[in-house]
Design a protein around this motif. Structure first.
Motif, short mmCIF file in Angstrom:
data_model
loop_
_atom_site.label_atom_id
_atom_site.label_comp_id
_atom_site.label_asym_id
_atom_site.label_seq_id
_atom_site.Cartn_x
_atom_site.Cartn_y
_atom_site.Cartn_z
N LEU A 54 0.82 -1.21 0.00
CA LEU A 54 0.00 0.00 0.00
C LEU A 54 0.86 1.26 0.00
O LEU A 54 1.98 1.26 0.50
CB LEU A 54 -0.90 0.03 1.23
N THR A 55 0.29 2.33 -0.52
CA THR A 55 0.91 3.65 -0.49
C THR A 55 -0.09 4.62 0.13
O THR A 55 -1.28 4.56 -0.15
CB THR A 55 1.30 4.11 -1.91
N LEU A 56 0.44 5.52 0.97
CA LEU A 56 -0.37 6.57 1.56
C LEU A 56 -0.06 7.87 0.83
O LEU A 56 1.09 8.31 0.79
CB LEU A 56 -0.05 6.74 3.05
N LEU A 57 -1.10 8.45 0.22
CA LEU A 57 -0.95 9.73 -0.46
C LEU A 57 -1.38 10.85 0.47
O LEU A 57 -2.41 10.76 1.12
CB LEU A 57 -1.84 9.79 -1.71
N THR A 58 -0.58 11.90 0.51
CA THR A 58 -0.94 13.14 1.19
C THR A 58 -1.28 14.13 0.09
O THR A 58 -0.45 14.40 -0.79
CB THR A 58 0.22 13.67 2.05
N VAL A 59 -2.49 14.64 0.11
CA VAL A 59 -3.01 15.47 -0.98
C VAL A 59 -3.37 16.86 -0.45
O VAL A 59 -3.99 16.99 0.60
CB VAL A 59 -4.25 14.79 -1.61
N ASP A 60 -2.99 17.87 -1.22
CA ASP A 60 -3.34 19.25 -0.89
C ASP A 60 -4.75 19.52 -1.41
O ASP A 60 -4.95 19.60 -2.63
CB ASP A 60 -2.34 20.20 -1.54
N PRO A 61 -5.72 19.69 -0.52
CA PRO A 61 -7.10 19.89 -0.99
C PRO A 61 -7.28 21.19 -1.78
O PRO A 61 -8.18 21.28 -2.61
CB PRO A 61 -7.92 19.90 0.29
N ALA A 62 -6.43 22.16 -1.56
CA ALA A 62 -6.54 23.43 -2.29
C ALA A 62 -6.29 23.24 -3.79
O ALA A 62 -6.72 24.06 -4.60
CB ALA A 62 -5.56 24.45 -1.73
N ARG A 63 -5.64 22.15 -4.17
CA ARG A 63 -5.34 21.89 -5.58
C ARG A 63 -6.47 21.14 -6.29
O ARG A 63 -6.34 20.81 -7.47
CB ARG A 63 -4.05 21.09 -5.70
N TYR A 83 -14.96 14.30 -6.82
CA TYR A 83 -15.76 13.95 -7.98
C TYR A 83 -14.97 14.29 -9.23
O TYR A 83 -15.02 15.40 -9.74
CB TYR A 83 -17.10 14.69 -7.94
N GLY A 84 -14.21 13.34 -9.68
CA GLY A 84 -13.34 13.51 -10.84
C GLY A 84 -11.97 12.93 -10.52
O GLY A 84 -11.71 12.50 -9.40
N PRO A 85 -11.09 12.91 -11.49
CA PRO A 85 -9.77 12.32 -11.27
C PRO A 85 -8.90 13.17 -10.34
O PRO A 85 -9.05 14.39 -10.26
CB PRO A 85 -9.17 12.24 -12.67
N LEU A 86 -7.99 12.49 -9.67
CA LEU A 86 -7.00 13.14 -8.81
C LEU A 86 -5.76 13.42 -9.65
O LEU A 86 -5.09 12.48 -10.10
CB LEU A 86 -6.64 12.23 -7.64
N PRO A 87 -5.42 14.69 -9.87
CA PRO A 87 -4.19 14.99 -10.60
C PRO A 87 -2.98 14.61 -9.75
O PRO A 87 -2.94 14.91 -8.55
CB PRO A 87 -4.24 16.50 -10.82
#
Length: 112
Positions: A54-63, A83-87
């Protein structure tokens, strides 16, 4: 920040494609599931106990713009749903979990 646990192979595919379109469960539900910092260990315990690779992604919600919505889920708590792809560019850190540590413990250790 918001977090996404996923199989490392799916993250590798997403990096090659420039975006992540979701896991099978995400496709079934119509959005990509994320967790807030105070939710991700429980998510790991409920959905990834015993899983490896597994990999844990940390994502900036502002993006993510207005495609990110906080909606009621487990126990009425608000969870981030995309709702849509994660860049791939919205991912600020991607950390592979050690295979010899249970996912919830590994996530807790990574988040400190």
């Amino acid at each position: 920040m918001i977090y996404k646990l996923l199989p490392t192979t799916e993250w590798d595919d997403a990096r090659a494609a420039g975006q992540f379109t979701g896991t099978a469960v995400d496709h079934q539900d119509g959005f990509i599931h994320f967790s807030a910092a105070d939710q991700v260990v429980e998510t790991a315990r409920r959905h990834f106990a015993g899983a490896t690779g597994l990999t844990l992604l940390t994502v900036d919600p502002a993006r993510l713009g207005d495609r990110l919505r906080w909606e009621p889920s487990r126990g009425g708590a608000l969870f981030p749903h995309l709702y849509g792809p994660l860049p791939v560019a919205a991912v600020v850190v991607a950390q592979a979990l050690p295979a010899d540590v249970p996912a919830p413990d590994a996530v807790a250790a990574l988040l400190g």
